[in-house]
Design a protein around this motif. Structure first.
Motif, PDB file in Angstrom:
ATOM      1  N   VAL A 154      16.835  26.401  19.296  1.00  0.00           N
ATOM      2  CA  VAL A 154      17.293  26.150  20.658  1.00  0.00           C
ATOM      3  C   VAL A 154      18.815  26.242  20.665  1.00  0.00           C
ATOM      4  N   THR A 155      19.327  26.996  21.623  1.00  0.00           N
ATOM      5  CA  THR A 155      20.770  27.004  21.820  1.00  0.00           C
ATOM      6  C   THR A 155      21.010  26.607  23.259  1.00  0.00           C
ATOM      7  N   GLU A 156      21.710  25.526  23.455  1.00  0.00           N
ATOM      8  CA  GLU A 156      21.942  25.148  24.852  1.00  0.00           C
ATOM      9  C   GLU A 156      23.219  24.344  25.013  1.00  0.00           C
ATOM     10  N   LYS A 157      23.755  24.465  26.215  1.00  0.00           N
ATOM     11  CA  LYS A 157      24.923  23.660  26.577  1.00  0.00           C
ATOM     12  C   LYS A 157      24.385  22.320  27.048  1.00  0.00           C
ATOM     13  N   ASN A 158      24.835  21.258  26.435  1.00  0.00           N
ATOM     14  CA  ASN A 158      24.397  19.957  26.943  1.00  0.00           C
ATOM     15  C   ASN A 158      25.456  18.896  26.640  1.00  0.00           C
ATOM     16  N   HIS A 159      25.064  17.644  26.793  1.00  0.00           N
ATOM     17  CA  HIS A 159      26.040  16.577  26.613  1.00  0.00           C
ATOM     18  C   HIS A 159      25.807  15.820  25.313  1.00  0.00           C
ATOM     19  N   PHE A 160      26.902  15.398  24.733  1.00  0.00           N
ATOM     20  CA  PHE A 160      26.861  14.693  23.446  1.00  0.00           C
ATOM     21  C   PHE A 160      27.380  13.263  23.603  1.00  0.00           C
ATOM     22  N   PHE A 161      26.811  12.412  22.802  1.00  0.00           N
ATOM     23  CA  PHE A 161      27.278  11.025  22.759  1.00  0.00           C
ATOM     24  C   PHE A 161      28.090  10.864  21.475  1.00  0.00           C
ATOM     25  N   LYS A 162      29.281  10.272  21.618  1.00  0.00           N
ATOM     26  CA  LYS A 162      30.205  10.171  20.466  1.00  0.00           C
ATOM     27  C   LYS A 162      29.784   9.075  19.494  1.00  0.00           C
ATOM     28  N   VAL A 163      28.704   9.322  18.804  1.00  0.00           N
ATOM     29  CA  VAL A 163      28.214   8.348  17.825  1.00  0.00           C
ATOM     30  C   VAL A 163      29.269   8.117  16.738  1.00  0.00           C
ATOM     31  N   THR A 164      29.956   9.198  16.351  1.00  0.00           N
ATOM     32  CA  THR A 164      30.914   9.107  15.232  1.00  0.00           C
ATOM     33  C   THR A 164      32.058   8.128  15.538  1.00  0.00           C
ATOM     34  N   LYS A 165      32.348   7.950  16.833  1.00  0.00           N
ATOM     35  CA  LYS A 165      33.406   7.008  17.209  1.00  0.00           C
ATOM     36  C   LYS A 165      33.070   5.586  16.722  1.00  0.00           C
ATOM     37  N   TYR A 166      31.767   5.306  16.596  1.00  0.00           N
ATOM     38  CA  TYR A 166      31.334   3.943  16.244  1.00  0.00           C
ATOM     39  C   TYR A 166      30.877   3.808  14.791  1.00  0.00           C
ATOM     40  N   LYS A 167      31.115   4.899  14.034  1.00  0.00           N
ATOM     41  CA  LYS A 167      30.643   4.899  12.648  1.00  0.00           C
ATOM     42  C   LYS A 167      31.188   3.703  11.856  1.00  0.00           C
ATOM     43  N   ASN A 168      32.476   3.456  11.977  1.00  0.00           N
ATOM     44  CA  ASN A 168      33.045   2.351  11.203  1.00  0.00           C
ATOM     45  C   ASN A 168      32.506   0.997  11.656  1.00  0.00           C
ATOM     46  N   ASN A 169      32.283   0.873  12.974  1.00  0.00           N
ATOM     47  CA  ASN A 169      31.699  -0.393  13.458  1.00  0.00           C
ATOM     48  C   ASN A 169      30.318  -0.590  12.849  1.00  0.00           C
ATOM     49  N   ILE A 170      29.551   0.499  12.813  1.00  0.00           N
ATOM     50  CA  ILE A 170      28.186   0.382  12.286  1.00  0.00           C
ATOM     51  C   ILE A 170      28.229   0.024  10.800  1.00  0.00           C
ATOM     52  N   ILE A 171      29.104   0.714  10.064  1.00  0.00           N
ATOM     53  CA  ILE A 171      29.191   0.452   8.622  1.00  0.00           C
ATOM     54  C   ILE A 171      29.593  -1.009   8.377  1.00  0.00           C
ATOM     55  N   GLU A 172      30.587  -1.459   9.129  1.00  0.00           N
ATOM     56  CA  GLU A 172      31.040  -2.847   8.957  1.00  0.00           C
ATOM     57  C   GLU A 172      29.918  -3.835   9.303  1.00  0.00           C
ATOM     58  N   PHE A 173      29.226  -3.524  10.399  1.00  0.00           N
ATOM     59  CA  PHE A 173      28.123  -4.398  10.816  1.00  0.00           C
ATOM     60  C   PHE A 173      27.048  -4.468   9.725  1.00  0.00           C
ATOM     61  N   LEU A 174      26.733  -3.301   9.163  1.00  0.00           N
ATOM     62  CA  LEU A 174      25.698  -3.275   8.113  1.00  0.00           C
ATOM     63  C   LEU A 174      26.146  -4.064   6.888  1.00  0.00           C
ATOM     64  N   HIS A 175      27.422  -3.926   6.538  1.00  0.00           N
ATOM     65  CA  HIS A 175      27.908  -4.659   5.357  1.00  0.00           C
ATOM     66  C   HIS A 175      27.916  -6.163   5.577  1.00  0.00           C
ATOM     67  N   ASN A 176      28.166  -6.569   6.819  1.00  0.00           N
ATOM     68  CA  ASN A 176      28.196  -8.015   7.093  1.00  0.00           C
ATOM     69  C   ASN A 176      26.818  -8.599   7.367  1.00  0.00           C
ATOM     70  N   ASN A 177      25.829  -7.731   7.521  1.00  0.00           N
ATOM     71  CA  ASN A 177      24.488  -8.215   7.868  1.00  0.00           C
ATOM     72  C   ASN A 177      23.447  -7.537   6.978  1.00  0.00           C
ATOM     73  N   LYS A 178      23.489  -7.906   5.731  1.00  0.00           N
ATOM     74  CA  LYS A 178      22.643  -7.207   4.754  1.00  0.00           C
ATOM     75  C   LYS A 178      21.151  -7.458   4.973  1.00  0.00           C
TER      76      LYS A 178
END
Ligand code: MSP
Length: 473
Positions: A154-178
């Motif tokens: 599939v090739t299409e123009k669509n919209h993206f959600f900036k998941v990568t912007k929150y990568k560090n938050n997710i990593i930190e959250f995972l480390h603090n909540n094992k």
């Protein structure tokens, strides 16, 4: 408030054992959580958008709306047959949900979290997800998934959600909540892919779903995850989520869901319980593979409480290969252990005492030990929560002890005073068992409670009935 959720089920087919399993786990957890004193609600629902549902309805030549209603009702029936005690149920075609998704879209866009892009990739309709080329098998130029589904580029123009912007938050959250993800292997799995996350395309060219932008539809997974917020807010509940999900949908519930919660400034979940798969001959049970086990027939054959017990006695997380003889064995075990205990004791009491009030005489050491074990049963189970399989094995062991005690004490061969005490000890133990099994076997628990009356005057037995029907091995 603890908000417990099941996944919302795709209505592209009828429910199978895997769906019943996840809902029962969530329900049992929710009932124990309540029993142990925590405010708890359970939500469930159906996922009614996406290409897969549209394609199936077209194949069957049924208007998609009718197709959805038909299958939705089967999931409602499943909830009722399996005695799932939920506060509310959501369908992603509900107007409030569609509005919520659109509002969230606008909010994210206003925050700069959504951008326009172009996506090229292999799309699996069965998984409703893009699949990496490295995860596909090239069969003479035709790309297929590990399950053998042919995927299309599939090739299409669509919209993206900036998941990568929150990568560090997710990593930190995972480390603090094992302990956030159970079992630990699944937590480790998330850690292993979290560094490779990319932004996620959250719209598709117009298809069956929530229309957005010029000519696009919200990606079904983005739409589906938001259900948890819609149903929580619809019911004006505040609290943390505990999600029950299968291992195949962990990636969506960690990366995409966590990023979305960060972007919306919402609290992150308290816990994710990730169950393994029911397999048959080693293959995942699924509609598309055509190897389903009918959850309604299971209940017809064995009775609901045996099926619920059968689901809960394994540790959450492992795959379980379904075999008829295994559930038959379980059925026999419960009949011989708990079933036999209750029936034997109540029948003996009725035969020897009628419905007279039981008043204990002096306790022997054996009596005190069993009574103490019976009083400790609830606190032992509480200590083992949320390991429901351990709770079950505590109860099984205690029933075993009670059966042993009967054989040793031989109430049928004793003087009246002694019989009274033995019966008193046993009936008290049975009442405590009925309390602690109630989340797993609600109707068996109610039945036992209805046989025995306890008030200020003491305890007496009203009647006795078989608890579990026997099914031949
Ligand atoms: N609609 C999505 C979930 C969205 S949640 C925001 C979906 N639906 S599903 O109907 O395909 O699957 C629902 C749940 O059933 C998932 O947790 C999945 O893991 C579970 N099961 C489906 N087949 C299963 C087995 N064979 N065994 C155990 N559970 C499995 O995914």
């Amino acid at each position: 408030m603890d908000i417990i959720t099941t996944p919302i089920y795709y209505v592209n087919g009828e429910p199978h054992i895997g769906h019943a399993y996840t809902s029962v786990l969530a329900d049992v957890y929710s009932r124990y959580n309540k029993l142990f004193g925590n405010d708890t609600v359970l939500f469930t629902g159906t996922d009614e958008h996406g290409q897969k549902i549209l394609d199936t309805s077209i194949k069957l030549n049924i208007p998609v709306e009718d197709f959805i209603l038909r299958n939705r009702s089967k999931f409602y029936e499943l909830n009722s047959v399996y005695d799932i005690s939920f506060l509310d149920v959501i369908n992603t075609t509900n107007e409030d949900h569609k509005n919520n998704v659109k509002n969230i879209w606008d909010k994210l866009k206003a925050n700069g979290d959504i951008y326009q892009g172009e996506y090229e990739g292999w799309y699996s309709v069965r998984e409703e997800s893009f699949v990496k080329e490295s995860d596909l098998i090239n069969q003479n130029g035709t790309f297929v998934t590990k399950d053998g589904e042919i995927v299309k580029k599939v090739t299409e123009k669509n919209h993206f959600f900036k998941v990568t912007k929150y990568k560090n938050n997710i990593i930190e959250f995972l480390h603090n909540n094992k302990d956030i993800i159970f079992p630990r292997e699944r937590y480790n799995e998330v850690l292993s892919f979290i560094n490779d996350i990319e932004d996620v395309s959250i719209s598709r060219s117009k298809t069956w779903g929530i229309d957005i932008e010029e000519n696009e539809t919200v990606y079904v997974w983005f739409d589906a995850l938001i259900n948890y917020i819609t149903i929580r807010d619809r019911n004006n509940i505040q609290g943390g989520f505990t999600h029950f999900i299968g291992k195949d949908i962990l990636r969506f519930h960690s990366v995409l869901w966590f990023a979305l919660l960060f972007a919306l400034d919402e609290p992150l979940p308290k816990k994710l319980f990730v169950n393994g798969w029911w397999t048959k001959d080693g293959k995942k049970i699924s509609k598309s593979l055509g190897n389903v086990v009918d959850p309604f027939k299971l209940v017809d054959d064995y009775g609901l409480d045996v099926v619920r017990y059968f689901f809960c006695k394994n540790k959450i997380g492992s795959d379980i290969d379904f075999r008829d003889d295994l559930i038959k064995e379980t059925n026999n075990f419960i009949s011989n252990n708990l079933g036999n205990l209750v029936q034997r004791v109540l029948t003996l009491v009725l035969r020897k005492k009628g419905s007279n009030i039981l008043i204990p005489g002096d306790y022997t050491l054996e009596d005190t030990n069993l009574l103490n074990d019976s009083y400790n049963l609830i606190s032992d189970c509480k200590n083992d929560f949320p390991n429901i399989n351990k709770i079950i094995s505590n109860i099984d062991d205690f029933c075993g002890k009670c059966n042993f005690y009967i054989n040793e004490q031989k109430p049928w061969a004793q003087e009246d005073d002694r019989t009274n005490t033995i019966f008193y000890v046993l009936i008290n133990s049975i009442l405590n068992i009925s309390e602690v099994i109630s989340p797993v076997m609600p109707s068996t628990s109610d039945k036992i409670k209805s046989f025995i009356k306890k008030d200020n005057n003491g305890i007496f037995v009203e009647k006795s009935e078989i608890l579990f029907k026997r099914v031949g091995v």
